[in-house]
Scaffold this motif. Structure first.
Motif, PDB file in Angstrom:
ATOM      1  N   ALA A  32       0.822  -1.209   0.000  1.00 36.27           N
ATOM      2  CA  ALA A  32       0.000   0.000   0.000  1.00 36.27           C
ATOM      3  C   ALA A  32       0.854   1.256   0.000  1.00 36.27           C
ATOM      4  O   ALA A  32       0.567   2.228  -0.713  1.00 36.27           O
ATOM      5  CB  ALA A  32      -0.926  -0.009   1.215  1.00 36.27           C
ATOM      6  N   ALA A  33       1.935   1.255   0.793  1.00 28.34           N
ATOM      7  CA  ALA A  33       2.820   2.411   0.852  1.00 28.34           C
ATOM      8  C   ALA A  33       3.491   2.676  -0.489  1.00 28.34           C
ATOM      9  O   ALA A  33       3.647   3.825  -0.908  1.00 28.34           O
ATOM     10  CB  ALA A  33       3.867   2.218   1.945  1.00 28.34           C
ATOM     11  N   ALA A  34       3.885   1.601  -1.166  1.00 26.46           N
ATOM     12  CA  ALA A  34       4.540   1.756  -2.461  1.00 26.46           C
ATOM     13  C   ALA A  34       3.582   2.318  -3.514  1.00 26.46           C
ATOM     14  O   ALA A  34       3.969   3.127  -4.364  1.00 26.46           O
ATOM     15  CB  ALA A  34       5.090   0.407  -2.928  1.00 26.46           C
ATOM     16  N   LEU A  35       2.326   1.909  -3.456  1.00 29.02           N
ATOM     17  CA  LEU A  35       1.338   2.382  -4.429  1.00 29.02           C
ATOM     18  C   LEU A  35       0.873   3.803  -4.151  1.00 29.02           C
ATOM     19  O   LEU A  35       0.613   4.574  -5.073  1.00 29.02           O
ATOM     20  CB  LEU A  35       0.127   1.447  -4.426  1.00 29.02           C
ATOM     21  CG  LEU A  35       0.300   0.092  -5.100  1.00 29.02           C
ATOM     22  CD1 LEU A  35      -0.901  -0.799  -4.804  1.00 29.02           C
ATOM     23  CD2 LEU A  35       0.477   0.264  -6.599  1.00 29.02           C
ATOM     24  N   LEU A  36       0.763   4.163  -2.873  1.00 33.56           N
ATOM     25  CA  LEU A  36       0.078   5.398  -2.495  1.00 33.56           C
ATOM     26  C   LEU A  36       0.986   6.434  -1.854  1.00 33.56           C
ATOM     27  O   LEU A  36       0.526   7.519  -1.527  1.00 33.56           O
ATOM     28  CB  LEU A  36      -1.068   5.065  -1.525  1.00 33.56           C
ATOM     29  CG  LEU A  36      -2.124   4.115  -2.087  1.00 33.56           C
ATOM     30  CD1 LEU A  36      -3.071   3.649  -0.989  1.00 33.56           C
ATOM     31  CD2 LEU A  36      -2.898   4.762  -3.220  1.00 33.56           C
ATOM     32  N   ASP A  37       2.264   6.118  -1.656  1.00 32.57           N
ATOM     33  CA  ASP A  37       3.212   7.046  -1.049  1.00 32.57           C
ATOM     34  C   ASP A  37       2.698   7.537   0.303  1.00 32.57           C
ATOM     35  O   ASP A  37       2.587   8.734   0.564  1.00 32.57           O
ATOM     36  CB  ASP A  37       3.480   8.225  -1.988  1.00 32.57           C
ATOM     37  CG  ASP A  37       4.785   8.946  -1.660  1.00 32.57           C
ATOM     38  OD1 ASP A  37       5.601   8.388  -0.898  1.00 32.57           O
ATOM     39  OD2 ASP A  37       4.979  10.063  -2.169  1.00 32.57           O
ATOM     40  N   LEU A  38       2.434   6.597   1.180  1.00 28.57           N
ATOM     41  CA  LEU A  38       1.820   6.890   2.471  1.00 28.57           C
ATOM     42  C   LEU A  38       2.762   7.642   3.402  1.00 28.57           C
ATOM     43  O   LEU A  38       3.979   7.481   3.342  1.00 28.57           O
ATOM     44  CB  LEU A  38       1.403   5.589   3.163  1.00 28.57           C
ATOM     45  CG  LEU A  38       0.362   4.725   2.459  1.00 28.57           C
ATOM     46  CD1 LEU A  38       0.179   3.413   3.223  1.00 28.57           C
ATOM     47  CD2 LEU A  38      -0.969   5.458   2.336  1.00 28.57           C
ATOM     48  N   THR A  39       2.167   8.421   4.282  1.00 30.69           N
ATOM     49  CA  THR A  39       2.908   8.992   5.409  1.00 30.69           C
ATOM     50  C   THR A  39       2.669   8.200   6.682  1.00 30.69           C
ATOM     51  O   THR A  39       3.547   8.117   7.541  1.00 30.69           O
ATOM     52  CB  THR A  39       2.489  10.450   5.671  1.00 30.69           C
ATOM     53  OG1 THR A  39       1.074  10.493   5.941  1.00 30.69           O
ATOM     54  CG2 THR A  39       2.809  11.345   4.492  1.00 30.69           C
ATOM     55  N   ASP A  40       1.478   7.600   6.816  1.00 34.84           N
ATOM     56  CA  ASP A  40       1.074   6.971   8.072  1.00 34.84           C
ATOM     57  C   ASP A  40       0.265   5.708   7.827  1.00 34.84           C
ATOM     58  O   ASP A  40      -0.524   5.638   6.881  1.00 34.84           O
ATOM     59  CB  ASP A  40       0.192   7.919   8.894  1.00 34.84           C
ATOM     60  CG  ASP A  40       0.952   9.098   9.445  1.00 34.84           C
ATOM     61  OD1 ASP A  40       1.338   9.042  10.625  1.00 34.84           O
ATOM     62  OD2 ASP A  40       1.156  10.072   8.692  1.00 34.84           O
ATOM     63  N   VAL A  41       0.467   4.745   8.727  1.00 40.18           N
ATOM     64  CA  VAL A  41      -0.433   3.602   8.865  1.00 40.18           C
ATOM     65  C   VAL A  41      -0.897   3.589  10.315  1.00 40.18           C
ATOM     66  O   VAL A  41      -0.079   3.603  11.231  1.00 40.18           O
ATOM     67  CB  VAL A  41       0.248   2.269   8.523  1.00 40.18           C
ATOM     68  CG1 VAL A  41      -0.716   1.105   8.758  1.00 40.18           C
ATOM     69  CG2 VAL A  41       0.762   2.263   7.086  1.00 40.18           C
ATOM     70  N   VAL A  42      -2.206   3.576  10.523  1.00 37.37           N
ATOM     71  CA  VAL A  42      -2.769   3.515  11.876  1.00 37.37           C
ATOM     72  C   VAL A  42      -3.473   2.175  12.023  1.00 37.37           C
ATOM     73  O   VAL A  42      -4.281   1.794  11.178  1.00 37.37           O
ATOM     74  CB  VAL A  42      -3.751   4.664  12.135  1.00 37.37           C
ATOM     75  CG1 VAL A  42      -4.266   4.595  13.579  1.00 37.37           C
ATOM     76  CG2 VAL A  42      -3.093   6.008  11.878  1.00 37.37           C
ATOM     77  N   VAL A  43      -3.162   1.476  13.102  1.00 41.90           N
ATOM     78  CA  VAL A  43      -3.668   0.122  13.313  1.00 41.90           C
ATOM     79  C   VAL A  43      -4.589   0.098  14.524  1.00 41.90           C
ATOM     80  O   VAL A  43      -4.246   0.591  15.596  1.00 41.90           O
ATOM     81  CB  VAL A  43      -2.507  -0.865  13.526  1.00 41.90           C
ATOM     82  CG1 VAL A  43      -3.039  -2.301  13.603  1.00 41.90           C
ATOM     83  CG2 VAL A  43      -1.475  -0.747  12.410  1.00 41.90           C
ATOM     84  N   GLY A  44      -5.766  -0.485  14.347  1.00 44.33           N
ATOM     85  CA  GLY A  44      -6.714  -0.641  15.437  1.00 44.33           C
ATOM     86  C   GLY A  44      -7.287  -2.048  15.446  1.00 44.33           C
ATOM     87  O   GLY A  44      -6.833  -2.938  14.725  1.00 44.33           O
ATOM     88  N   GLY A  45      -8.301  -2.257  16.256  1.00 44.28           N
ATOM     89  CA  GLY A  45      -8.941  -3.558  16.328  1.00 44.28           C
ATOM     90  C   GLY A  45      -8.443  -4.391  17.487  1.00 44.28           C
ATOM     91  O   GLY A  45      -7.473  -4.044  18.169  1.00 44.28           O
ATOM     92  N   GLY A  46      -9.108  -5.534  17.704  1.00 41.71           N
ATOM     93  CA  GLY A  46      -8.819  -6.367  18.861  1.00 41.71           C
ATOM     94  C   GLY A  46      -7.410  -6.896  18.914  1.00 41.71           C
ATOM     95  O   GLY A  46      -6.787  -6.925  19.979  1.00 41.71           O
ATOM     96  N   VAL A  47      -6.869  -7.345  17.770  1.00 40.87           N
ATOM     97  CA  VAL A  47      -5.510  -7.874  17.766  1.00 40.87           C
ATOM     98  C   VAL A  47      -4.506  -6.765  18.067  1.00 40.87           C
ATOM     99  O   VAL A  47      -3.588  -6.930  18.880  1.00 40.87           O
ATOM    100  CB  VAL A  47      -5.194  -8.550  16.419  1.00 40.87           C
ATOM    101  CG1 VAL A  47      -3.737  -8.973  16.357  1.00 40.87           C
ATOM    102  CG2 VAL A  47      -6.099  -9.766  16.217  1.00 40.87           C
TER     103      VAL A  47
END
Length: 323
Positions: free
Chosen positions: A249-264
Motif C-alpha cells: 500500500a505504501a509503495a502504491l500510495l506514497d503513504l505517510t502513516d499507517v494507523v492500526v486498530g482492532g482487537g488484535v
C-alpha cells in the motif's frame, strides 16, 4: 446556543452503534445494541430504535441535526445500490441499508434526509486522520485487525472510495503466491489468511498450541506477552504478512502513516513491535521506510466519528475531510 450535529451509524459483526458527531469531531449521545447476524428484520428494528433514541437525545439537548447521515459498515459495500454484503453478517447481505436509515431519520426529523455509506475501514481511516493518531496527515492507511482485516485510505483529505465503494480492501492484498485459502472467501494467499485473529489462532493450533477452552486471539497474544515461544513465532509470522501488505500500500500510495486498530492490535507491543520490525526490514527505500506505524487513539469511537465525518464531508459538497 443551537449546534449542528451529524447522525453517524457504525455497523459491525458484534454491535450496531449510533451517535451525534459535531463539526469538531466530538461524539455525543452514543448508543449501541448487539448485531443480530441472522435476522434482517431484527437488524431493521435495531436501526429504527437507535435512530429514534439518538435523535430524541438531539432534540432534548437542543442540537440541530443535519440532513445527511453517515453510515460505516462491515463490507464489501455497494455504494451504488446502498447495500452491504458482509461475509460475517448474513442478515445484512443485500440489506437496503441506505434506504432504511435515511427513511427512518427523515420520518423522525420530518424532512428529507440522505445517507452516505462507506466501509467501516474507511470510516476508521477517516476518524484517525481527522482526530486520531494521524491527525492532519496527507496520506493515511487505517487498518482494523480483528476477526477480519478492514482498511481504508485517506489521501489529501479525501477518503478513497473507488467504483463500488471498496477502495482500501486490504484484506485481499496478496502476500503469498498460491498460499493459504481464506475461509469464507476462497481467496488464496491474501493477508487476512495469515494476520487476522482467527487465522493466527488456527496457525498456532496447527503448530501444537493447546490453551484449553479460551483458544482465541486474546489468549494467543497474552501467551506471547508471557514469552511463549510458539505464540511469539505465530505472531511474528502474522505481523510479517501484515507488514508486507502495508508495504504494498505504501509503495502504491506514497503513504505517510499507517494507523492500526482492532482487537488484535489492542494487545499493544506484543503485536506492534514485531509489526514495526518486519516493516522496517522489508522497506528498502527511504520514502517507504519513514512511514509511521501507530496504534489507534480512538479505539472505541473511530467507527462513529468516521461515519459522522462522512456526513460532514457530504455537507461540504467537495468530498474533503479536512486536515
Amino acid at each position: 446556543m443551537t449546534t449542528t450535529h451529524v447522525l453517524g451509524i457504525d455497523i459491525g459483526g458484534t454491535k450496531i452503534a449510533a451517535g451525534l458527531v459535531g463539526e469538531d469531531g466530538e461524539l455525543t449521545a452514543a448508543r449501541e445494541v448487539p448485531t443480530d447476524a441472522h435476522d434482517p428484520a431484527a437488524v431493521a428494528r435495531a436501526l429504527d430504535v437507535l435512530v429514534d433514541d439518538v435523535l430524541a437525545q438531539a432534540c432534548e439537548h437542543g442540537h440541530r441535526v443535519a440532513d445527511v447521515v453517515g453510515i460505516g459498515s462491515a463490507g464489501p459495500v455497494d455504494t451504488r445500490r446502498g447495500t452491504v454484503h458482509p461475509v460475517n453478517i448474513p442478515s445484512l447481505r443485500g440489506f437496503g441499508l441506505v434506504e432504511a436509515v435515511a427513511g427512518r431519520a427523515g420520518a423522525v426529523l420530518g424532512r428529507p434526509v440522505r445517507a452516505e455509506l462507506a466501509q467501516d475501514g474507511q470510516c476508521f481511516a477517516a476518524a484517525e486522520q481527522w482526530r486520531g493518531a494521524a491527525a492532519g496527515a496527507p496520506a493515511v492507511l487505517g487498518v482494523v485487525v480483528s476477526t477480519g482485516i478492514g482498511a481504508g485510505v485517506v489521501l489529501d483529505g479525501r477518503v478513497l472510495a473507488g467504483k463500488s465503494g471498496n477502495a482500501g480492501f486490504l484484506s485481499h492484498v496478496g502476500v503469498h503466491l498460491d498460499g493459504a485459502v481464506l475461509e469464507g472467501s476462497g481467496a488464496r494467499g491474501v493477508v487476512e489468511a495469515y494476520a487476522s485473529g482467527p487465522s493466527m489462532v488456527a496457525a498456532a493450533r496447527r503448530r501444537g498450541w493447546r490453551p484449553g477452552e479460551a483458544a482465541d486471539a486474546k489468549r494467543l497474544t497474552a501467551d506471547a506477552a508471557d514469552g511463549d515461544p510458539l505464540a511469539l513465532a505465530v505472531i511474528a509470522d502474522g505481523t510479517r504478512a501484515l507488514a508486507s501488505a502495508f508495504l504494498s500500500a505504501a509503495a502504491l500510495l506514497d503513504l505517510t502513516d499507517v494507523v492500526v486498530g482492532g482487537g488484535v492490535a489492542s494487545a499493544g507491543d506484543v503485536v506492534m513491535a514485531p509489526l514495526r520490525a518486519a516493516y522496517a526490514e522489508l522497506a528498502v527505500y527511504p520514502h517507504l521506510a519513514d512511514v509511521r506505524i501507530s496504534a489507534s487513539r480512538l479505539p472505541r469511537t473511530s467507527g462513529l466519528v468516521g461515519a459522522g465525518r462522512l456526513g460532514w464531508s457530504a455537507l461540504a459538497g467537495d468530498g474533503a475531510l479536512g486536515r
